[in-house]
Design an enzyme around this catalytic site. Structure first.
Site, PDB file in Angstrom:
ATOM      1  N   GLY A 170       0.819  -1.211   0.000  1.00  0.00           N
ATOM      2  CA  GLY A 170       0.000   0.000   0.000  1.00  0.00           C
ATOM      3  C   GLY A 170       0.846   1.252   0.000  1.00  0.00           C
TER       4      GLY A 170
ATOM      5  N   GLU B  80       1.384   6.043   7.451  1.00  0.00           N
ATOM      6  CA  GLU B  80       2.769   6.306   7.035  1.00  0.00           C
ATOM      7  C   GLU B  80       3.360   7.507   7.768  1.00  0.00           C
ATOM      8  OE1 GLU B  80       4.074   3.935   5.408  1.00  0.00           O
ATOM      9  OE2 GLU B  80       2.128   3.014   5.029  1.00  0.00           O
TER      10      GLU B  80
END
Length: 929
Positions: A323, A360
């Site tokens: 991802g 992230e």
């Protein structure tokens, strides 16, 4: 024998000497280098006699010849005298190497050439010095190397895209986690070998180069090339190094603390970058406030006077296996995880993009600033980042309602962790394949759910303060799980300091989930804990052995018909008793499902809760109702609750106003339907179809084919209309066909409601003409999220020739990118017409698949589980066993294989025990027309 004969024999013996040495060393397990010499190190992990301090890396990728050359100068500190330096290198051609002592660094000395030994089995090289390297001295290693840009998704690899005019363009990008930095440059490729990095990249004038740090200058080289120099990095692990050469465009903004955030994409998709930029700025500002630590690249000692701002770049890469990847300051994403197109992206896409960005950015602190010491504790990175998705998105985008999504995170973790093939959160991993397999639902999802349970136990403030202490104490260093518990305990009550590590070790050092068995008698509640293990019943001979040695410290929460607040009890023993304040009619454990455990209510416990849901379901929160539905169906698979009682519990859903429990109940019915359809048990499949369409008719008919309403309402619309059409509900089919025809007639110019886009495409793909039209539109669409929806629809065709074409296109990698191959195979496998086709493809092309994806990669795991985990017959189980047994060294050791074998056995047993119960329940509950 003639003299010539003797000479020939001596020559043969001499030529085979290295081979004889190899045989002798193999017998003693000594490693032999590629040149036949003894390799001076025989362990997978690097020795700790030498540590890197700073890398000076110069890279030139040639996007025409598709190779790259480079030079790395590594300043190292020798801790113990040694005659060799061991570091990592994989698929690199080393063209030269020297070692320069510290005292010669200020002179023009070129250093002494050293011999280089290569040992590919451990992905290591050895630099052999002519004289021993002295302890407590610094040296500079200078290594020149070259290689082709990788064809896969790891290391320094090639990615491509086509412009709207059809021109093919190439870019070069990196993805190093966990063990692929060694494919891009020789390095000490383990997380504890942190160092600083200065990176220089050569490029052509039409390209731009990006790396972890801001660019400080650009030089013109001979031949028209430009060389970008990037500022010295903070101290970091090799897997976080990143660089890209491309022709992308960006949109930028500056946070309140002065960080320039940019989102990059291919030029034609620049207009899809704006939502990600908004999210990144808001969440970055949130994290700086929450952690009370500035964005970690702002470490003061590294600020360079030549730059006036610091950067965080987010880049959408056309070819990307996972991802996203949290490279420090240069985060890379799959396009579907970053690009938002209002015309084709629905609210589910928005949730996905928002939480991936939240994940992230959390890594910039958890993982980058503080890094796990070794991959056995990868959960310290991934579990925290998954948990912080919830915290950050809840605060910055409350309308997305990520709290409800988080329930599914924990349900998914439990599905994996309730198998005997699971593993502890902290788990040994040595080889690259073992390390890659650690990136799974246990490390990510269970890690997050256990952290959420700890937060609920400690309270929000205590937990947050402990997190801040952990981050401050281990900034720019490495940490272990124990370091986290020590940091948390510093902020907890003194008398419980000693218990926190003991408690959390029960969740991280042993696998599995506790089953808390509750029996109420008057004001007394007796509780006991067991191991919750799917597919194993109490009466099974192996049950006792599988239970032995398992004990958790379970922070229980509960409330009753007579309580106005949540009660708490820490269960540290096999059994215990709770005294209630008065007589109650019911008790519910695991308030709002903040705990990671399953609850079974013995005696009349389930009856009282089912009665409560029927009479007054709002007496429980929507999370508690969802939790009860989940627990009931889980308990069926361990023989603690009959399937008909679990189905009876869902009967209250006709009065349910909240979408999350409604979707949970409908989801289990859909799972049952798809199982029966795949097995060809047509009478039960037909009964389930009738029951769903009859029982939920009113709520299905209420759904509008539009984009209005809350996020929760939109999700319900997407799921229910999609299911209704799959089940052949005539009004649904008719409306979807009408919208599809209108869209086709407008040549795609009519805008379809994004919430029903997937459903409209699904129905459109059922005709040959519609399928072909969708495939052509797939080829030209610039929206990655729309392409996902089209591809999902195309895989549901009942025409096996068309399904075969999709597989062929995915293998070719042009029209359908190879990154999507695993998803294509898995969705085709869920299609009854495609399940045999998908499984046979994997069996017949296993070697080719291993050329495209690494053995322990998420893609290989998805291919295996996607094509086999729905099997439910003994014949299929034997097929899977025989296939993987035949491939010694090519997958036999993979944990995912043990998982799917156990899942298939569980499916077989579930059907044997419950098929007749389901058939009878449907006879009793489906209205005949």
């Amino acid at each position: 024998m003639s003299a010539m004969g003797k000479i020939l024999i001596l020559q043969v013996l001499k030529m085979s000497a290295w081979f004889q040495l190899a045989l002798i060393c193999k017998a003693h397990q000594d490693p032999i280098a590629t040149n036949g010499h003894l390799f001076p190190w025989n362990k997978v992990r690097l020795p700790d006699k030498i540590v890197p301090v700073h890398y000076d890396l110069r890279i030139h990728p040639n996007l025409t010849s598709l190779n790259f050359t480079g030079t790395v100068k590594i300043e190292v500190l020798v801790k113990e005298e040694t005659s060799f330096v061991i570091l990592h290198s994989k698929d690199l051609e080393i063209t030269g190497a020297t070692i320069i002592p510290e005292q010669d660094l200020e002179t023009d000395s070129l250093g002494k050439n050293v011999s280089v030994l290569e040992y590919p089995s451990h992905e290591q090289i050895a630099l052999q010095a002519a004289e021993p390297l002295a302890a407590h001295r610094k040296y500079r290693l200078c290594i020149e190397f070259q290689a082709s840009l990788a064809e896969g998704f790891d290391g320094f690899y090639k990615s491509t895209y086509r412009t709207v005019d059809g021109e093919k363009r190439i870019l070069a990008t990196t993805d190093f986690e966990p063990t692929a930095a060694r494919m891009a440059f020789p390095c000490f490729d383990e997380p504890s070998f942190k160092a600083t990095f200065s990176i220089k990249i050569s490029r052509e004038r039409q390209h731009l180069a990006l790396s972890n740090m801001p660019k400080i200058m650009t030089l013109e080289l001979e031949g028209g090339l430009l060389e970008d120099h990037f500022d010295k990095s903070v101290k970091m692990s090799t897997y976080l190094v990143a660089y890209i050469v491309c022709d992308f465009r960006a949109v930028s903004a500056v946070t309140s603390s002065g960080i320039k955030v940019s989102v990059y994409a291919v030029p034609e998709k620049w207009n899809q970058t704006h939502y990600a930029l908004e999210v990144a700025v808001k969440i970055l500002e949130f994290y700086e406030h929450y952690f009370n630590i500035s964005y970690p690249l702002l470490e003061k000692c590294y600020i360079n006077a030549r730059i006036s701002f610091f950067l965080l770049d987010l880049v959408a890469i056309p070819d990307f296996q996972s991802g996203a990847m949290e490279n420090w300051g240069l985060i890379t994403y799959r396009e579907t995880s970053l690009l938002y197109d209002p015309q084709t992206s629905c609210d589910a896409d928005k949730l996905w993009i928002t939480k991936v960005i939240g994940h992230e950015l959390a890594h910039q602190w958890f993982g980058n600033l503080v890094t796990m010491e070794w991959w056995n504790d990868i959960w310290l990175n991934e579990g925290f980042a998954r948990y912080m998705e919830r915290v950050s998105v809840n605060s910055t985008y409350p309308d997305i309602q990520i709290d409800d999504y988080f329930l599914n995170v924990c349900f998914g973790a439990m599905a994996r962790d309730s198998l005997n093939s699971s593993h502890p959160i902290t788990n040994p991993a040595e080889t690259p394949t073992q390390i890659m397999e650690m990136f799974d639902a246990v490390s990510y999802d269970k890690g997050a759910c256990v952290l959420n349970m700890l937060k609920d136990f400690l309270t929000e403030d205590v937990f947050q303060n402990g997190v801040i202490r952990y981050l401050r104490r281990y900034s720019y260093k490495n940490a272990k799980s124990d370091d986290l518990w020590d940091s948390m305990a510093n902020y907890h009550h003194a008398e419980e300091h000693m218990h926190l590590k003991e408690m959390m070790d029960t969740w991280t050092l042993q696998m599995g989930i506790p089953l808390v068995v509750v029996e109420r008698s008057g004001k007394q509640v007796r509780i006991r804990q067991e191991r919750f293990l799917k597919g194993v019943l109490q009466e099974d001979p192996e049950w006792a052995a599988l239970q032995s040695g398992y004990l958790w410290h379970v922070p229980l929460t509960y409330f009753t018909s007579g309580s106005g607040s949540v009660g708490r009890h820490l269960l540290r023993t096999k059994s215990d008793t709770i005294e209630l304040e008065g007589e109650v009619s019911w008790v519910k454990f695991n308030a709002d499902m903040n705990g990671y455990y399953v609850v079974h209510y013995e005696g009349d416990g389930w009856d009282s809760l089912i009665h409560l849901l029927d009479r007054n379901h709002t007496a429980l929160s929507h999370k508690d109702r969802t939790n009860l539905i989940h627990n009931a169906f889980q308990l069926v698979s361990v023989g603690r609750l009959s399937l008909d009682r679990a189905l009876d519990l869902t009967s209250y859903l006709r009065r349910e106003s909240e979408n999350i429990p409604l979707l949970q109940g409908v989801g289990y019915l859909e799972v049952l339907y798809r199982m029966m359809e795949r097995r060809g048990i047509s009478d039960v499949a037909e009964g389930l179809k009738r029951y769903i369409l009859q029982y939920f008719k009113s709520v299905i008919d209420k759904q509008t084919w539009s984009d209005g309403g809350s996020v929760s309402e939109k999700r319900l619309r997407t799921e229910l209309l999609g299911l209704a059409c799959v089940l052949g509900y005539p009004p649904c089919i008719e409306k979807a066909n009408q919208l599809f025809t209108s869209w086709v007639n407008s040549n795609g110019s009519v805008s379809l409601p994004t919430d029903v886009l997937r459903t409209v495409y699904l129905i459109g793909a059922q005709t040959s003409e519609g399928w072909n039209q969708l495939l052509e539109y797939y080829r030209v669409s610039l929206s990655a999220t729309e392409k996902n929806k089209i591809l999902s629809a195309l895989t549901q065709s009942r025409d096996t020739d068309k399904l075969t074409k999709l597989i062929d296109l995915s293998m070719e990698g042009e029209v359908i990118r190879t990154q999507d191959l695993a998803a294509v195979i898995a969705t085709i496998s869920r299609n009854p017409a495609g399940q045999a086709l998908a499984w046979n493809f994997v069996r017949n092309n296993w070697s080719k698949l291993l050329e495209k994806f690494h053995l322990g990669s998420s893609s290989i795991s998805a291919l295996i589980s996607g094509t086999t985990s729905h099997f439910s017959s003994k014949e299929e189980l034997e097929e899977v066993k025989v296939f993987f047994d035949s491939f010694e060294g090519q997958g036999q050791e993979l944990r995912i294989i043990q998982v799917v074998l156990e899942v298939i056995q569980k499916n077989i047993r579930w059907l044997e025990r419950n098929l007749h119960v389901l058939r009878k329940w449907l006879v009793d509950n489906v209205q005949r027309t």
